[in-house]
Scaffold this motif. Structure first.
Motif, short mmCIF file in Angstrom:
data_model
loop_
_atom_site.label_atom_id
_atom_site.label_comp_id
_atom_site.label_asym_id
_atom_site.label_seq_id
_atom_site.Cartn_x
_atom_site.Cartn_y
_atom_site.Cartn_z
N THR A 71 -2.29 -47.21 33.87
CA THR A 71 -3.47 -46.44 33.51
C THR A 71 -3.16 -45.60 32.28
O THR A 71 -2.16 -44.87 32.26
CB THR A 71 -3.90 -45.50 34.66
OG1 THR A 71 -4.24 -46.29 35.80
CG2 THR A 71 -5.11 -44.67 34.24
N GLU A 72 -3.98 -45.72 31.26
CA GLU A 72 -3.80 -44.94 30.03
C GLU A 72 -4.95 -43.95 29.90
O GLU A 72 -6.10 -44.35 29.68
CB GLU A 72 -3.75 -45.86 28.81
CG GLU A 72 -2.52 -46.75 28.77
CD GLU A 72 -2.33 -47.40 27.41
OE1 GLU A 72 -3.14 -47.14 26.49
OE2 GLU A 72 -1.36 -48.17 27.26
N PRO A 73 -4.68 -42.65 30.03
CA PRO A 73 -5.74 -41.65 29.90
C PRO A 73 -6.16 -41.47 28.45
O PRO A 73 -5.36 -41.61 27.53
CB PRO A 73 -5.10 -40.37 30.44
CG PRO A 73 -3.62 -40.57 30.20
CD PRO A 73 -3.36 -42.05 30.34
N VAL A 74 -7.44 -41.17 28.25
CA VAL A 74 -7.99 -40.92 26.91
C VAL A 74 -8.66 -39.55 26.94
O VAL A 74 -9.58 -39.34 27.73
CB VAL A 74 -9.00 -42.00 26.51
CG1 VAL A 74 -9.60 -41.69 25.14
CG2 VAL A 74 -8.34 -43.38 26.49
N PRO A 75 -8.25 -38.60 26.10
CA PRO A 75 -8.80 -37.25 26.15
C PRO A 75 -10.20 -37.16 25.56
O PRO A 75 -10.62 -38.00 24.76
CB PRO A 75 -7.81 -36.43 25.31
CG PRO A 75 -7.26 -37.43 24.33
CD PRO A 75 -7.18 -38.73 25.08
N ALA A 76 -10.92 -36.13 25.97
CA ALA A 76 -12.24 -35.81 25.42
C ALA A 76 -12.13 -34.52 24.62
O ALA A 76 -11.36 -33.62 24.98
CB ALA A 76 -13.26 -35.63 26.55
N VAL A 77 -12.89 -34.42 23.53
CA VAL A 77 -12.84 -33.26 22.63
C VAL A 77 -14.27 -32.81 22.33
O VAL A 77 -15.12 -33.64 21.99
CB VAL A 77 -12.10 -33.59 21.32
CG1 VAL A 77 -12.10 -32.38 20.38
CG2 VAL A 77 -10.68 -34.05 21.60
N LEU A 78 -14.53 -31.52 22.44
CA LEU A 78 -15.84 -31.00 22.09
C LEU A 78 -15.99 -30.92 20.57
O LEU A 78 -15.11 -30.44 19.87
CB LEU A 78 -16.03 -29.60 22.68
CG LEU A 78 -17.39 -28.95 22.40
CD1 LEU A 78 -18.49 -29.66 23.19
CD2 LEU A 78 -17.36 -27.47 22.72
N VAL A 79 -17.12 -31.42 20.07
CA VAL A 79 -17.42 -31.37 18.63
C VAL A 79 -18.67 -30.51 18.44
O VAL A 79 -19.76 -30.87 18.87
CB VAL A 79 -17.66 -32.77 18.06
CG1 VAL A 79 -17.98 -32.70 16.56
CG2 VAL A 79 -16.45 -33.67 18.29
N ARG A 80 -18.49 -29.35 17.81
CA ARG A 80 -19.62 -28.44 17.59
C ARG A 80 -20.30 -28.77 16.27
O ARG A 80 -19.67 -28.80 15.22
CB ARG A 80 -19.13 -26.99 17.56
CG ARG A 80 -18.57 -26.50 18.89
CD ARG A 80 -18.12 -25.05 18.78
NE ARG A 80 -17.52 -24.58 20.02
CZ ARG A 80 -16.23 -24.71 20.32
NH1 ARG A 80 -15.42 -25.30 19.45
NH2 ARG A 80 -15.77 -24.26 21.47
N ARG A 81 -21.61 -29.01 16.36
CA ARG A 81 -22.41 -29.21 15.15
C ARG A 81 -23.63 -28.30 15.24
O ARG A 81 -23.60 -27.29 15.94
CB ARG A 81 -22.77 -30.68 14.98
CG ARG A 81 -21.53 -31.60 14.79
CD ARG A 81 -21.94 -32.98 14.30
NE ARG A 81 -20.77 -33.84 14.10
CZ ARG A 81 -20.40 -34.80 14.94
NH1 ARG A 81 -21.11 -35.05 16.04
NH2 ARG A 81 -19.33 -35.54 14.69
N ALA A 82 -24.71 -28.66 14.55
CA ALA A 82 -25.82 -27.72 14.36
C ALA A 82 -26.82 -27.66 15.51
O ALA A 82 -27.74 -26.84 15.48
CB ALA A 82 -26.56 -28.09 13.07
N SER A 83 -26.68 -28.49 16.54
CA SER A 83 -27.72 -28.58 17.56
C SER A 83 -27.56 -27.57 18.69
O SER A 83 -28.36 -27.58 19.64
CB SER A 83 -27.76 -30.00 18.14
OG SER A 83 -26.58 -30.26 18.88
N ILE A 84 -26.55 -26.70 18.65
CA ILE A 84 -26.38 -25.70 19.70
C ILE A 84 -26.15 -24.33 19.08
O ILE A 84 -25.63 -24.21 17.96
CB ILE A 84 -25.19 -26.04 20.64
CG1 ILE A 84 -23.88 -26.20 19.84
CG2 ILE A 84 -25.48 -27.29 21.46
CD1 ILE A 84 -22.66 -26.35 20.74
#
Length: 340
Positions: free
Chosen positions: A321-334
């Motif tokens: 099993t190879e884990p893949v991380p998630a990253v928050l990307v902040r742009r203009a919609s919030i």
């Protein structure tokens, strides 16, 4: 004209053995056996069927990929990564669209097994369906017993190697961004209930809500198709039921694009009136207006890793099993609710 069966009888071997030797198979045979078959070929002036040999070679080098819908940007990016690795290894890729139909996935596994593909990659989400999972397990087990290899992307209860995107953690990141920014009334556009991807992303969002002393009540969750139209319809339903929402989380970017369309039609400013965040970071997320905040998964890399696992026999029989991380990307919609 001599046939393969004639050659096999003259050499005293089975037609299958004669065929492997004549076609240049890498399967080991003794020098004496090889010499007998080639001598029979020479004596009988046997001419192999070139078309059949080409088909046999294609079967040994092909890899089957089952996706939910290759026209979906999520799967298009994953497929791009799959094909890059397959091409580098001289493999032919057979793409099968299941359109999220479990019965069709079972049929494709049978078809790919009949084609003697070297590996099968299941690139779509797992299902909360015990009967389907049992049937698919059985078909894949029969396939692997003949030497085939299997890899999957996402959470599945299936044999084989897995590339595991951080869907639960990604849901948490999206929730923490909104709840941590003061949003109390957050609506959720979820994917189909039956998919493990939906369950995992929603679980992460709920974890974030608990951490910030908030809740995600069922009345603020709408389950829809993982596509633009599903997102648009779900947003309309959310707004009708809870017009005081200050934020919406769409559990994929295609649904978020549909949400933007509905919000625009209703004259609701994003992010001034409602903040919006998606999931996956598909290429379109940067091009919509306002640019979409989202949770990034490296989709092409996920496909590349799944194909590499499928073609790599180095696991020694143990599933990897190879884990893949998630990253928050902040742009203009919030934006934070407290700034309003």
């Amino acid at each position: 004209m001599a046939t393969l069966a004639d050659v096999a009888r003259r050499a005293g071997v089975s037609p299958a053995t004669a065929s492997r030797i004549i076609s240049g198979s890498t399967k080991l045979v003794t020098d004496e056996l090889r010499a007998r078959v080639l001598r029979a070929v020479d004596e009988l002036q046997y001419v192999p069927n070139a078309h059949a040999q080409l088909l046999a070679r294609a079967q040994r080098t092909a890899v089957g990929v089952i996706v939910h819908d290759v026209s979906d940007p999520y799967f298009a990016e994953i497929t791009r990564g799959l094909q890059q690795v397959a091409t580098a290894h001289g493999r032919l890729v057979i793409i099968c669209n299941s359109y999220r139909n479990p019965a069709r996935e079972l049929e494709y596994v049978e078809l790919l097994r009949a084609q003697q593909v070297a590996a099968i990659v299941l690139a779509g989400s797992g299902y909360h369906d015990a009967a389907f999972t049992k049937a698919l397990k059985g078909k894949l087990a029969a396939y692997t017993r003949t030497g085939g290899r299997v890899s999957v992307i996402g959470r599945h209860e299936l044999p084989g190697d897995a590339v595991m995107p951080a869907n639960e953690e990604g849901g948490y990141l999206a929730g923490a961004e909104l709840f941590g920014g003061g949003h109390r009334k957050v609506g959720v556009i979820a994917g189909p209930r039956v998919l493990t991807t939906t369950t995992d992303r929603l679980a992460g969002l709920r974890r974030a809500a608990r951490e910030f002393g908030r809740t995600v009540p069922a009345r603020r969750i709408v389950y829809a198709g993982f596509d633009r139209d599903g997102g648009a319809e779900a947003t309309a339903a959310l707004l009708d039921a809870s017009p005081d929402l200050t934020a919406i989380v769409a559990l994929n970017d295609s649904m978020a694009v549909g949400a933007l369309s509905t919000l625009r039609e209703r004259g609701i400013a994003v992010p001034e009136r409602i903040s919006l965040i998606g999931f996956d970071d598909m290429p379109i997320a940067r091009d919509v207006t306002p640019a979409l905040s989202t949770v990034r998964l490296p989709l092409a890399e996920m496909g590349a890793r799944a194909m590499s696992l499928a073609l790599d026999n180095g696991g020694g029989g143990a599933s990897r099993t190879e884990p893949v991380p998630a990253v928050l990307v902040r742009r203009a919609s919030i934006q934070p609710a407290l700034s309003r």
